[in-house]
Design a protein around this motif. Structure first.
Motif, PDB file in Angstrom:
ATOM      1  N   GLU A  64      45.412 -45.554  -1.632  1.00  7.92           N
ATOM      2  CA  GLU A  64      45.320 -46.962  -1.245  1.00  7.92           C
ATOM      3  C   GLU A  64      46.724 -47.480  -0.960  1.00  7.92           C
ATOM      4  OE1 GLU A  64      47.096 -48.322  -3.965  1.00  7.92           O
ATOM      5  OE2 GLU A  64      45.517 -49.321  -5.075  1.00  7.92           O
ATOM      6  N   ASN A  65      46.847 -48.767  -0.684  1.00  6.25           N
ATOM      7  CA  ASN A  65      48.110 -49.299  -0.164  1.00  6.25           C
ATOM      8  C   ASN A  65      49.303 -49.122  -1.104  1.00  6.25           C
ATOM      9  OD1 ASN A  65      46.797 -50.074   2.140  1.00  6.25           O
ATOM     10  ND2 ASN A  65      46.407 -52.158   1.457  1.00  6.25           N
ATOM     11  N   GLU A 125      38.859 -47.068   1.917  1.00 16.18           N
ATOM     12  CA  GLU A 125      39.847 -46.030   2.226  1.00 16.18           C
ATOM     13  C   GLU A 125      39.175 -44.798   2.837  1.00 16.18           C
ATOM     14  OE1 GLU A 125      41.544 -48.742  -0.841  1.00 16.18           O
ATOM     15  OE2 GLU A 125      39.628 -47.689  -0.631  1.00 16.18           O
ATOM     16  N   GLU A 140      38.300 -45.654   6.460  1.00 13.01           N
ATOM     17  CA  GLU A 140      39.530 -45.742   7.258  1.00 13.01           C
ATOM     18  C   GLU A 140      40.110 -44.355   7.530  1.00 13.01           C
ATOM     19  OE1 GLU A 140      42.077 -48.456   5.158  1.00 13.01           O
ATOM     20  OE2 GLU A 140      41.077 -50.236   5.977  1.00 13.01           O
ATOM     21  N   ARG A 179      43.705 -44.660   8.512  1.00 20.01           N
ATOM     22  CA  ARG A 179      44.520 -44.436   7.314  1.00 20.01           C
ATOM     23  C   ARG A 179      44.822 -42.945   7.202  1.00 20.01           C
ATOM     24  NH1 ARG A 179      45.381 -47.202   2.328  1.00 20.01           N
ATOM     25  NH2 ARG A 179      44.166 -48.938   3.171  1.00 20.01           N
TER      26      ARG A 179
END
Length: 512
Positions: free
Chosen positions: A268-269, A300, A303, A309
């Motif tokens: 994740e970010n 996620e 993505e 991502r």
């Protein structure tokens, strides 16, 4: 004598050019009630409430507040009369704190300086009084969607609102946040507030509302008490026909593997693993649903599959070909369609026309362009065709995508992706913000794609939806597949156990 009706909207008509959004609508809201406004996407509900909030002005008709006719020509005028609106898409500045957002435009000063300490104390007292737990010093960008909504509610209360309009308030909330919001509404009414609730969700209307006014295609159909109405009756009033809450379908006939996720790890970010060694397959001719509590790696995962991502390790294969190192467009060209969970951020460019949005995946191909020159006649004609087929309602294909209602924006995104006829369809929250008629239609279309031999992966927080459309249900918890269940033999209780990280004695462990 106290005026029983806090709001009366009499014969309200609103035109945008030749388009009639509201046609002679009547609405009466009593003091201390929760009054729901129910209607299809694009029926004119938000337009009507934007006039009550001072954001728009009626073409004709009267608005009375506490028995007095008023002219609401600005939001500040509405606020002075005790009317506040909690918008579907939050009006918050992400870089500001909770307190800064709440006092914006209504600042507390000490001489010429901003008295943020006093404002924070007032906000804290308000939040405790109404059970709206927020930290005044927290940044908006750092708090959950549910907490952001509580900030929006506090913003209206801080300005002294006695009449609060909620526009599709549960569209982006988790089930636990929805239950919390409904409790907040009940508490607000106990405190003497009056609430107007715009929603498509019949179970929510039945849970909290006293009365409901149904609007269909810009006209008010009827106002009824909730106690004497069934969900089926309300649905039929809303869409003008009988509605099925369960999608009829034949048994699936799965064939070759189209999507093959192999030991996937995705961060994740903040760089923490959100998807952890996850494997899953989706075959041609089946719908695989992913059930899980929000925040367990679903976003996620999708993505990563769609190229939005980067992956840490593992692989994703589409029809046997790895997506590793490919761009979003290259992955899309591998016959993938993607309906994203956030239509505003990832699904549309709101400033572009509806026609341009419907061509976003194909604008560089014939017949939409030749030698780099766009053919707007072809794009516009195709848009009119898709708007008709998918019942995307608005004032034509040349209006901005942002001017469509939320549900019609969703239908436009779905129309664009299905029309491309992809072999693999990745769908996140397909019916978020849609009315019951549109939900019925979209679920039938997803099953229809399956029956054409497409592979369909659906992520939804609506367990009824997952149970309705899926041929297999993969339950995700903490970035891993907790188990795979057959929708014909499982139930919400079993899904809930796996979603919470538990296990079932007879759980099927095969995850391919």
């Amino acid at each position: 004598m106290t005026q029983e009706n806090v709001i009366e909207m009499r014969n309200i008509t609103k035109k945008f050019g030749e388009f009639v959004a509201n046609d002679q609508i009547n609405l009466t809201v009593k003091r201390g009630e929760i009054h729901s406004l129910l209607g299809e996407n694009g029926a004119g509900k938000s337009t009507l409430m934007n006039m009550l909030a001072g954001l728009l002005q009626p073409t004709s008709g009267q608005i009375l507040v506490n028995g007095q006719e008023v002219h609401l020509d600005s939001p500040s005028k509405a606020a002075k009369l005790g009317i506040g609106m909690v918008h579907q898409h939050f009006m918050l500045v992400e870089a500001f704190t909770v307190a800064e957002n709440i006092i914006l435009g209504n600042e507390v000063t000490k001489g010429v300086a901003l008295d943020l300490k006093k404002a924070s104390q007032e906000i804290k007292a308000l939040s405790e009084h109404y059970g709206l737990a927020v930290d005044p010093s927290a940044k908006i960008s750092d708090i959950s969607v549910g907490a952001q909504q509580r900030v929006e509610i506090l913003k209206t209360l801080y300005r002294g609102a006695d009449i609060i309009i909620f526009d599709e308030p549960t569209a982006v909330l988790t089930p636990s946040e929805i239950a919390e919001l409904l409790d907040i509404m009940r508490n607000l009414v106990k405190e003497g507030k009056s609430i107007i609730l715009i929603t498509h969700k019949l179970d929510e209307i039945r849970a909290v509302s006293d009365r409901v006014t149904v609007i269909r295609r810009g006209k008010s159909i009827d106002t009824v008490t909730i106690e004497g109405s069934t969900s089926q009756e309300l649905a039929e009033m809303m869409v003008g026909r009988s509605v099925s809450f369960k999608t009829e379908k034949i048994a699936a006939n799965p064939k070759e593997v189209v999507l093959d996720i192999q030991n996937l790890v995705v961060n994740e970010n903040r760089g923490v693993a959100a998807v952890k060694n996850l494997s899953l397959q989706v075959r041609a001719g089946e719908v695989v649903g992913i059930a899980g509590i929000d925040g367990n790696g679903q976003t996620e995962l999708i993505e990563a599959i769609t190229g939005m991502r980067k992956t840490v390790s593992g692989d994703v294969l589409i029809k046997g070909q790895s997506i590793h190192g490919k761009t979003v467009r290259q992955i899309t060209e591998m016959s993938l369609g993607h309906i994203p969970e956030d239509r505003h951020r990832d699904g549309m460019v709101l400033e572009m026309t509806v026609a341009e949005n419907l061509a976003l995946q194909t604008y560089y191909k014939e017949p939409n362009s030749k030698n780099g020159i766009l053919n707007y006649d072809n794009m516009n004609a195709k848009a009119r065709e898709l708007m008709e087929e998918f019942d995307v309602r608005g004032a034509g294909e040349l209006i901005a995508g942002g001017d469509l209602s939320g549900g019609n924006q969703q239908k436009a995104v779905i129309a664009r992706e299905i029309d491309r006829n992809p072999d693999l369809l990745i769908v996140s929250q397909p019916t978020r913000g849609l009315d019951v008629g549109a939900i019925e239609y979209i679920r039938k279309r997803l099953i229809g794609e399956r029956d054409k031999g497409k592979a369909v992966l659906v992520v939804s927080f609506e367990l009824d939806e997952i149970l309705d459309v899926s041929d297999r249900i993969a339950v995700i918890h903490d970035g891993q597949i907790q188990g795979i269940l057959d929708p014909a033999t499982t139930n919400k209780q079993e899904l809930g156990i796996l979603m919470a990280g538990g296990s079932l004695a007879k759980e099927e462990t095969h995850v391919s």
